[in-house]
Design a protein around this motif. Structure first.
Motif, PDB file in Angstrom:
ATOM      1  N   ASN A  55      66.229 -28.078 -30.859  1.00 20.64           N
ATOM      2  CA  ASN A  55      65.896 -28.805 -29.640  1.00 20.64           C
ATOM      3  C   ASN A  55      64.397 -29.104 -29.598  1.00 20.64           C
ATOM      4  O   ASN A  55      63.580 -28.360 -30.143  1.00 20.64           O
TER       5      ASN A  55
ATOM      6  N   ASN B 180      69.002 -31.388 -28.777  1.00 23.31           N
ATOM      7  CA  ASN B 180      68.711 -32.048 -27.508  1.00 23.31           C
ATOM      8  C   ASN B 180      67.210 -32.284 -27.365  1.00 23.31           C
ATOM      9  O   ASN B 180      66.394 -31.604 -27.995  1.00 23.31           O
TER      10      ASN B 180
ATOM     11  N   ASN C 231      63.507 -24.770 -33.118  1.00 26.51           N
ATOM     12  CA  ASN C 231      63.153 -25.637 -31.988  1.00 26.51           C
ATOM     13  C   ASN C 231      61.691 -26.043 -32.083  1.00 26.51           C
ATOM     14  O   ASN C 231      60.858 -25.316 -32.645  1.00 26.51           O
TER      15      ASN C 231
END
Length: 551
Positions: free
Chosen positions: A381, A357, A412
């Motif tokens: 992410n 995301n 991430n």
């Protein structure tokens, strides 16, 4: 869109004279009949469509069947609201209550019967009569005074014409049961063949025929790239998906959502995070709430049309709120602006994955895990310009029955002007932070703490490995190091840093301090380079150093 229904109507049933189950009489006169259809006398306890009556719930333009419940003697939704009985209707919070009559042929009808609110309590209801979705009469009622609908006589109908009696909440749905037993006097003929009732829009029909394995929001009245509210259509599509086990599909385009959208135990899929956009138009109630078992959200962009100050950080203002869900997934979602957090995981949510995301310019934390949530994986992410921490795990003494536990935060890429910490663990157990890139945060890049100001729980068993922490702790006068272990109360124990690269600290490299209890903190094979100020500030705890470079 009206729902598809097929009425098998035989001409032979239209002939004959006498009283029948519908509460009226028939008169054979050159093929014409006179019939009174009574909502109460013709009420069915067995099937939809009996005596021309249907019992449904309505969201936007989508009509969905209710199910008969023998115990309560009414047609009802799974959670109890809305419902329709022989004599009354009660709306739900997201759906109107509907009693529908389908014309058996071509003719003229007149509608009679009073409407009254069943209780003086509550904030009122809106009752209406519609012909094929077009309003014939409407009244807002806040008292128990009976109202007689006007302008509902001598209405021309065709085979399949839908007459709906709708009760909608005025504000909330408390105390909204409404007494309404309409009668329809019909004069006309009966159709000789079966009648196909209702039709979808061309776009909806195309969407259905192209992929019958999904529930398209277009089938329930959503229309992208206009100024209309698509919230009712989304609610109806999610409800249909819940009952059929199919995923909800949201084609490319921009859809406007006016309230909190709850997705309970179903999968909602867009065409991709750069193709399908959900725009929340209410800055105080724009969250997409995930609940239930197996709920999934993917392939969308969620934005707020406008935002409001963070204030008390209410969950209603998040972009996505995971409320006690299990086996959930959030994947390929782009979050652009929110009044509070980007993704909030709380209320004991468990066994979830948040992956691939992009979160940009959130009002509070980018991704926040709390409420005793467990077994959550946060990976791949990107979080930029978070209004607080980019990724945080927080456990409160006052509110959380257990500390958040078994959380994996890996691969991430976060920071880029975020206003507080990079990755923060403030109360929690059994947490892994690995292979992340953290840069340009106002406070520490990696922060492990127990805080008195938020009355958080202890920290135990945290592993921090193979991360890149670059140029963090920028803000003055806080002067955070790139990595900070801190306790102002409680206990921090069993924290291991290994194989991390810690560089370009704005003020210092590594800190361990605070008035709380800090036990074993281990640093093994870490590299500290290009730091400004002291390489380490160790003021508390049992510090173990093994094969590190630069300190």
């Amino acid at each position: 869109m009206k729902k598809y229904k097929v009425l098998a109507v035989l001409l032979t049933l239209s002939l004959g004279v006498g009283e029948n189950l519908l509460g009226g009489s028939k008169a054979a006169q050159a093929g014409e009949m006179t019939q009174t259809y009574s909502a109460s006398k013709g009420f069915s306890t067995t099937k939809q469509g009996e005596n021309q009556w249907y019992y449904e719930k309505l969201s936007g333009t989508a009509y969905l069947d209710l199910v008969y419940e023998a115990k309560s003697k009414r047609w009802t939704a799974p959670n109890g609201y809305p419902w329709v009985s022989a004599s009354a209707l009660h709306p739900g919070q997201n759906f109107d209550a509907v009693r529908k009559w389908i014309s058996p042929g071509k003719g003229v009808i007149s509608i009679s019967g009073v409407v009254r609110k069943g209780s003086a309590e509550g904030d009122g209801v809106v009752a209406s009569i519609r012909k094929d979705g077009v309003k014939l009469w409407s009244s807002t009622m806040t008292t128990t005074t009976a109202v007689t609908p006007s302008g509902v006589s001598k209405i021309a109908v065709e085979p399949g014409t839908e007459i709906t009696f709708v009760v909608n909440k005025s504000g909330n749905s408390n105390h909204d049961h409404t007494m309404w037993e309409p009668d329809i006097a019909y004069v006309g003929t009966l159709a000789k063949t079966s009648v196909s009732v209702g039709s979808t829009s061309k776009a909806a029909a195309a969407a259905k025929s192209q992929n019958p394995s999904v529930i398209s929001v277009l089938d329930y009245g959503a229309l992208p790239n206009d100024t209309k509210d698509d919230y009712p259509a989304f609610v109806a599509a999610v409800d249909a998906a819940k009952s059929t086990g199919k995923p909800v599909y949201v084609p490319a385009g921009n859809y406007r959502i006016s309230d909190i959208l709850t997705i309970d135990g179903v999968k909602l899929q867009g065409a991709g995070k750069f193709l399908t956009t959900l725009t929340s138009t209410n800055p105080k109630r724009g969250s997409i709430d995930l609940k239930g078992n197996g709920v999934e959200l993917s392939g969308i962009k969620h934005v707020y049309q406008t935002t409001v100050p963070r204030g008390n950080g209410a969950n209603e203002k998040n972009s996505i709120t995971v409320r006690g869900a299990k086996n959930f997934k959030i994947n390929d979602v782009y979050i652009s602006k929110s009044s509070t957090a980007g993704i909030m995981v709380t209320y004991g949510s468990t066994k979830g994955t948040i992956s691939d995301n992009v979160l940009d310019s959130t009002g509070a934390d980018g991704i926040h895990v709390t409420g005793g949530s467990s077994y959550i994986t946060i990976e791949n992410n990107t979080v930029r310009k978070a209004g607080d921490d980019t990724i945080a795990v927080v456990s409160y003494i006052d509110n959380d029955a257990q500390a958040a536990n078994h959380i994996v935060i890996r691969k991430n890429n976060v920071g880029y002007g975020s206003k507080a910490r990079g990755i923060a663990i403030v109360g929690g157990n059994d947490i892994t932070i690995s292979d992340n890139s953290v840069q340009e945060t106002n406070m520490a890049g990696i922060y492990i703490a127990v805080e008195a100001s938020y009355n958080t729980q202890n920290v135990d068993r945290v592993t921090v490995s193979n991360n890149m922490i670059n140029y963090t702790g920028i803000a003055k006068p806080q002067n955070h190091p790139n990595v900070l272990v801190y306790a102002s109360q409680g206990i921090v124990d069993n924290v291991v840093f290994s194989n991390n690269t810690i560089k370009n600290g704005a003020h210092r490299g590594i800190g361990v301090w605070g008035k709380g209890t800090i036990r074993t903190i281990t640093f093994t094979k870490n590299t500290l380079i290009n730091r400004i100020g002291a390489p380490t500030t160790f003021k508390n705890g049992k510090i173990k150093l093994n094969q590190n470079v630069g300190f």
